[in-house]
Design a protein around this motif. Sequence first.
Motif, PDB file in Angstrom:
ATOM      1  N   GLU A   1      55.796   7.308  44.345  1.00 23.85           N
ATOM      2  CA  GLU A   1      55.312   7.653  45.543  1.00 23.85           C
ATOM      3  C   GLU A   1      55.335   6.422  46.511  1.00 23.85           C
ATOM      4  OE1 GLU A   1      52.053  10.853  47.079  1.00 23.85           O
ATOM      5  OE2 GLU A   1      51.945   9.983  44.811  1.00 23.85           O
ATOM      6  N   ALA A   2      54.921   5.165  46.177  1.00 17.21           N
ATOM      7  CA  ALA A   2      54.904   3.958  46.984  1.00 17.21           C
ATOM      8  C   ALA A   2      56.246   3.832  47.646  1.00 17.21           C
ATOM      9  CB  ALA A   2      54.256   2.991  46.254  1.00 17.21           C
ATOM     10  N   GLU A   3      57.288   4.059  46.570  1.00 20.32           N
ATOM     11  CA  GLU A   3      58.670   3.683  47.132  1.00 20.32           C
ATOM     12  C   GLU A   3      59.215   4.837  48.090  1.00 20.32           C
ATOM     13  OE1 GLU A   3      60.277   2.022  42.721  1.00 20.32           O
ATOM     14  OE2 GLU A   3      60.519   3.989  43.211  1.00 20.32           O
ATOM     15  N   ALA A   4      58.807   6.117  47.947  1.00 20.50           N
ATOM     16  CA  ALA A   4      59.087   6.954  49.025  1.00 20.50           C
ATOM     17  C   ALA A   4      58.530   6.630  50.348  1.00 20.50           C
ATOM     18  CB  ALA A   4      58.639   8.503  48.628  1.00 20.50           C
ATOM     19  N   GLU A   5      57.321   5.990  50.247  1.00 17.85           N
ATOM     20  CA  GLU A   5      56.503   5.641  51.405  1.00 17.85           C
ATOM     21  C   GLU A   5      57.292   4.616  52.117  1.00 17.85           C
ATOM     22  OE1 GLU A   5      54.037   7.311  52.899  1.00 17.85           O
ATOM     23  OE2 GLU A   5      54.177   8.797  51.457  1.00 17.85           O
ATOM     24  N   ARG A   6      57.925   3.503  51.500  1.00 17.22           N
ATOM     25  CA  ARG A   6      58.530   2.573  52.041  1.00 17.22           C
ATOM     26  C   ARG A   6      59.647   2.954  52.574  1.00 17.22           C
ATOM     27  NH1 ARG A   6      56.155  -0.741  47.729  1.00 17.22           N
ATOM     28  NH2 ARG A   6      57.929  -0.371  46.306  1.00 17.22           N
ATOM     29  N   LEU A   7      60.326   3.967  51.915  1.00 18.92           N
ATOM     30  CA  LEU A   7      61.659   4.445  52.776  1.00 18.92           C
ATOM     31  C   LEU A   7      61.374   5.137  53.880  1.00 18.92           C
ATOM     32  CD1 LEU A   7      63.915   5.805  49.811  1.00 18.92           C
ATOM     33  CD2 LEU A   7      64.310   3.929  51.110  1.00 18.92           C
TER      34      LEU A   7
ATOM     35  N   ALA B   1      70.381   9.052  56.482  1.00 12.77           N
ATOM     36  CA  ALA B   1      69.088   9.863  56.059  1.00 12.77           C
ATOM     37  C   ALA B   1      68.160  10.273  57.013  1.00 12.77           C
ATOM     38  CB  ALA B   1      68.510   8.896  55.137  1.00 12.77           C
ATOM     39  N   CYS B   2      67.360  11.207  56.734  1.00 14.39           N
ATOM     40  CA  CYS B   2      66.319  11.861  57.545  1.00 14.39           C
ATOM     41  C   CYS B   2      64.907  11.857  56.918  1.00 14.39           C
ATOM     42  CB  CYS B   2      66.671  13.498  58.243  1.00 14.39           C
ATOM     43  SG  CYS B   2      65.501  14.002  58.965  1.00 14.39           S
ATOM     44  N   PRO B   3      64.156  11.339  57.704  1.00 16.85           N
ATOM     45  CA  PRO B   3      62.765  11.400  57.092  1.00 16.85           C
ATOM     46  C   PRO B   3      61.949  12.603  57.305  1.00 16.85           C
ATOM     47  CG  PRO B   3      62.506  10.210  59.209  1.00 16.85           C
ATOM     48  CD  PRO B   3      64.019  10.529  58.863  1.00 16.85           C
ATOM     49  N   LEU B   4      61.157  13.081  56.241  1.00 17.16           N
ATOM     50  CA  LEU B   4      60.595  14.239  56.663  1.00 17.16           C
ATOM     51  C   LEU B   4      59.063  13.792  55.680  1.00 17.16           C
ATOM     52  CD1 LEU B   4      60.369  17.214  57.407  1.00 17.16           C
ATOM     53  CD2 LEU B   4      60.863  17.970  54.971  1.00 17.16           C
TER      54      LEU B   4
ATOM     55  N   ARG C   1      69.494   2.449  47.454  1.00 18.48           N
ATOM     56  CA  ARG C   1      69.502   1.119  48.247  1.00 18.48           C
ATOM     57  C   ARG C   1      69.690   1.446  49.689  1.00 18.48           C
ATOM     58  NH1 ARG C   1      73.390   0.332  44.316  1.00 18.48           N
ATOM     59  NH2 ARG C   1      75.282   1.171  45.904  1.00 18.48           N
ATOM     60  N   ALA C   2      68.488   0.951  50.556  1.00 16.93           N
ATOM     61  CA  ALA C   2      68.342   0.973  51.858  1.00 16.93           C
ATOM     62  C   ALA C   2      67.768  -0.310  52.545  1.00 16.93           C
ATOM     63  CB  ALA C   2      67.062   1.978  52.152  1.00 16.93           C
ATOM     64  N   GLY C   3      68.862  -0.892  53.451  1.00 21.30           N
ATOM     65  CA  GLY C   3      68.462  -2.123  53.879  1.00 21.30           C
ATOM     66  C   GLY C   3      68.269  -3.255  52.990  1.00 21.30           C
ATOM     67  N   GLY C   4      67.154  -3.803  52.870  1.00 23.37           N
ATOM     68  CA  GLY C   4      66.729  -4.720  51.696  1.00 23.37           C
ATOM     69  C   GLY C   4      65.903  -4.013  50.684  1.00 23.37           C
ATOM     70  N   HIS C   5      65.925  -3.109  50.572  1.00 19.04           N
ATOM     71  CA  HIS C   5      65.302  -2.131  49.519  1.00 19.04           C
ATOM     72  C   HIS C   5      66.270  -1.729  48.287  1.00 19.04           C
ATOM     73  CE1 HIS C   5      61.561  -1.995  52.111  1.00 19.04           C
ATOM     74  NE2 HIS C   5      62.172  -1.565  53.153  1.00 19.04           N
ATOM     75  N   ARG C   6      65.732  -1.693  46.973  1.00 20.14           N
ATOM     76  CA  ARG C   6      66.335  -1.173  45.954  1.00 20.14           C
ATOM     77  C   ARG C   6      65.359  -0.478  45.075  1.00 20.14           C
ATOM     78  NH1 ARG C   6      68.818  -1.456  41.193  1.00 20.14           N
ATOM     79  NH2 ARG C   6      70.996  -1.025  40.973  1.00 20.14           N
TER      80      ARG C   6
ATOM     81  N   ALA D   1      72.749  13.880  58.970  1.00 15.77           N
ATOM     82  CA  ALA D   1      71.896  13.173  57.839  1.00 15.77           C
ATOM     83  C   ALA D   1      72.624  14.091  56.428  1.00 15.77           C
ATOM     84  CB  ALA D   1      70.497  13.226  57.845  1.00 15.77           C
ATOM     85  N   GLN D   2      72.778  13.416  55.551  1.00 16.06           N
ATOM     86  CA  GLN D   2      73.171  14.107  54.228  1.00 16.06           C
ATOM     87  C   GLN D   2      71.962  13.866  52.992  1.00 16.06           C
ATOM     88  OE1 GLN D   2      77.219  14.047  52.963  1.00 16.06           O
ATOM     89  NE2 GLN D   2      77.521  12.599  54.624  1.00 16.06           N
ATOM     90  N   ILE D   3      71.046  12.956  53.508  1.00 18.41           N
ATOM     91  CA  ILE D   3      69.922  12.573  52.527  1.00 18.41           C
ATOM     92  C   ILE D   3      68.843  13.023  53.106  1.00 18.41           C
ATOM     93  CG2 ILE D   3      68.757  10.597  51.202  1.00 18.41           C
ATOM     94  CD1 ILE D   3      71.596   9.157  51.242  1.00 18.41           C
ATOM     95  N   LEU D   4      67.644  13.573  52.617  1.00 16.20           N
ATOM     96  CA  LEU D   4      66.273  14.001  53.132  1.00 16.20           C
ATOM     97  C   LEU D   4      65.236  13.260  52.356  1.00 16.20           C
ATOM     98  CD1 LEU D   4      64.934  15.880  55.115  1.00 16.20           C
ATOM     99  CD2 LEU D   4      64.584  17.401  53.448  1.00 16.20           C
ATOM    100  N   VAL D   5      64.235  12.375  53.078  1.00 16.79           N
ATOM    101  CA  VAL D   5      63.191  11.734  52.228  1.00 16.79           C
ATOM    102  C   VAL D   5      62.012  12.404  52.667  1.00 16.79           C
ATOM    103  CG1 VAL D   5      62.225   9.521  51.756  1.00 16.79           C
ATOM    104  CG2 VAL D   5      64.677   9.757  52.547  1.00 16.79           C
ATOM    105  N   ALA D   6      61.465  12.872  51.626  1.00 18.78           N
ATOM    106  CA  ALA D   6      60.112  13.612  51.933  1.00 18.78           C
ATOM    107  C   ALA D   6      58.937  12.977  50.712  1.00 18.78           C
ATOM    108  CB  ALA D   6      60.239  15.034  51.575  1.00 18.78           C
ATOM    109  N   ARG D   7      57.769  13.765  50.934  1.00 18.34           N
ATOM    110  CA  ARG D   7      56.792  13.498  49.930  1.00 18.34           C
ATOM    111  C   ARG D   7      56.602  13.928  48.910  1.00 18.34           C
ATOM    112  NH1 ARG D   7      53.081  11.662  55.466  1.00 18.34           N
ATOM    113  NH2 ARG D   7      53.746   9.517  55.129  1.00 18.34           N
TER     114      ARG D   7
END
Length: 209
Positions: A123-129, A11-14, A150-155, A68-74
């Motif tokens: 929104e808070a979940e996106a920020e945690r990711l 995954a890639c953060p944006l 699922r990412a690490g210990g996050h779900r 990366a095949q997953i993009l995480v954005a705001r």
Amino acid sequence: MRPFTILAAAACPLPLANVDTDQLIPARFMKRPRSEGYGQFLLHDLRFAEDGAVRPDSPIDRPERRCAQILVARRNFGSGSSREAAVYALVDAGFRCVLAPSFGDIFASNAVNNGLLPAQLEEAEAERLLGWLDQGGQEITVDLRECAVRAGGHRFAFRIDPVWRTKLLNGWNDIDLTLSHAAAIGAFAAADAARRPWAGLPPAEGGQG
């Protein structure tokens, strides 16, 4: 389209809000045929300096993010004009899912029709990711069957329109979705013809109706 069920991928953060379709692919590149691929133009003006050099702060060009095949954005991802080329650029660059708190409506519809999952998080979940990725996190699992991330210990659970979910799970476009109801449509047509025979078209001249 390829069905989308479970995707476990880098995954890639944006970490930007209001990334609009003109940022996703500037209009000057849209004259090129799709056959050439639009992935090289994804986020072009955010990634490249005027001399064509990659900007050092470009997140999707970091070595660990290039596959990366997953993009995480705001929030408000894909706002702006209705250009479908914005989705082409993401898909051609290898992305299959965008995780964000909200999306432009037309962008999200175009995404689904091209096999790209627009998964809506709180929104808070996106920020945690985003924070987890910034601290070195790599792979995220997106399960469309359970609507879970699922990412690490996050779900986290994510939201998506149920019709869009059905289309993505099956790899269907709008025609495929309609054909999935062929039996019900045929039964309705037969019952309606029996109930209202006068409403049907007359037989074609010299042929059968």
